[in-house]
Design a protein around this motif. Structure first.
Motif, PDB file in Angstrom:
ATOM      1  N   GLU A  28       0.845  -1.187   0.000  1.00  0.00           N
ATOM      2  CA  GLU A  28       0.000   0.000   0.000  1.00  0.00           C
ATOM      3  C   GLU A  28       0.884   1.241   0.000  1.00  0.00           C
ATOM      4  N   TYR A  30       1.325   5.258   0.841  1.00  0.00           N
ATOM      5  CA  TYR A  30       0.852   6.327   1.703  1.00  0.00           C
ATOM      6  C   TYR A  30       1.559   7.623   1.309  1.00  0.00           C
ATOM      7  N   ASN A 149       0.082   2.051  12.496  1.00  0.00           N
ATOM      8  CA  ASN A 149      -0.625   1.885  11.224  1.00  0.00           C
ATOM      9  C   ASN A 149      -2.060   1.491  11.561  1.00  0.00           C
ATOM     10  N   MET A 150      -2.994   2.420  11.302  1.00  0.00           N
ATOM     11  CA  MET A 150      -4.391   2.177  11.662  1.00  0.00           C
ATOM     12  C   MET A 150      -5.272   3.173  10.908  1.00  0.00           C
ATOM     13  N   PRO A 151      -6.593   2.980  10.945  1.00  0.00           N
ATOM     14  CA  PRO A 151      -7.488   3.943  10.303  1.00  0.00           C
ATOM     15  C   PRO A 151      -7.373   5.323  10.959  1.00  0.00           C
ATOM     16  N   HIS A 152      -7.313   6.360  10.126  1.00  0.00           N
ATOM     17  CA  HIS A 152      -7.248   7.722  10.641  1.00  0.00           C
ATOM     18  C   HIS A 152      -8.656   8.155  11.076  1.00  0.00           C
ATOM     19  N   ARG A 157      -9.429   6.933   6.430  1.00  0.00           N
ATOM     20  CA  ARG A 157      -8.578   6.075   5.593  1.00  0.00           C
ATOM     21  C   ARG A 157      -7.431   5.585   6.467  1.00  0.00           C
ATOM     22  N   ASP A 158      -6.780   4.509   6.023  1.00  0.00           N
ATOM     23  CA  ASP A 158      -5.621   4.031   6.764  1.00  0.00           C
ATOM     24  C   ASP A 158      -4.520   5.090   6.749  1.00  0.00           C
ATOM     25  N   GLN A 196      -3.067   6.848   3.335  1.00  0.00           N
ATOM     26  CA  GLN A 196      -3.148   5.883   2.238  1.00  0.00           C
ATOM     27  C   GLN A 196      -3.752   6.529   0.990  1.00  0.00           C
TER      28      GLN A 196
END
Length: 197
Positions: A28, A30, A149-152, A157-158, A196
């Motif tokens: 992915e 970013y 690393n996680m959803p904002h 979004r990640d 992301q």
């Protein structure tokens, strides 16, 4: 003779697996959030104090593949955005003896390897790469002191967030004027956030 359908089952199953495999392990990308990414640098000023400054404009990308435990970092720092807290000193540090921003308006870091911790928790602990400053490239290792690393919660979004540090000698980058009275060793700390794509 086997029914035609039996000849098709195995190839179809293989194709389905092949189609699914990239999705499971796809890296992915970013994009750096410039409003929350600030490289800071500090050094000794004649032994009186540790001076702390930063760059206000940073861009770039982070590629992260959690399943494969791989990654890549590509950072561009606008050296004309140096912020020392003094407009006069901003001009001074951009001069030829130091950053020489007229000829070298950017500094870059490009990773060559991302080192991950052992165990089930997939977190990078170091990033090896090349720092290019004032037209000189040197290998450096960024030690990662925190990583997420996680959803904002706002962007939906990640996202990736990290803090990293390294120490360089400015004389290695043809910027060693007044050393060692003004410290040759410069500590770089970077707080980075990326969203992301």
């Amino acid at each position: 003779m086997r029914p035609i359908s039996s000849f098709l089952v195995a190839p179809c199953a293989i194709l389905a697996l092949l189609a699914a495999a990239p999705a499971l392990a796809a890296p992915e990308t970013y994009v750096i959030d410039g409003s929350h990414t600030f490289p800071r640098f500090s050094y000794s000023h004649f032994g009186f104090s540790t001076q702390l400054s930063r760059f206000d404009k940073t861009s770039g990308t982070i590629v992260f593949d959690k399943k494969a435990r791989t990654g890549a970092v590509d950072i561009v720092i606008d050296t004309t955005s140096v912020n020392t807290g003094s407009s006069a000193f901003n001009e001074h540090i951009q001069a030829e003896d130091f950053l020489d921003t007229a000829k070298h308006p950017t500094a870059t870091f490009k990773s060559t390897r991302v080192v991950f911790a052992d165990g089930a928790d997939v977190k990078p602990i170091a990033i090896e790469g090349n720092l290019t400053l004032k037209g000189v490239s040197r290998p450096v290792t960024l030690e990662i002191t925190s990583f997420q690393n996680m959803p904002h919660p706002m962007r939906k979004r990640d996202a990736i967030g990290a803090n990293a540090t390294t120490t360089i000698k400015r004389s290695d980058f043809n910027a060693g004027k007044y050393a060692p009275n003004v410290g040759d060793e410069v500590r770089i700390d970077i707080a980075v956030e990326a969203i992301q794509q």
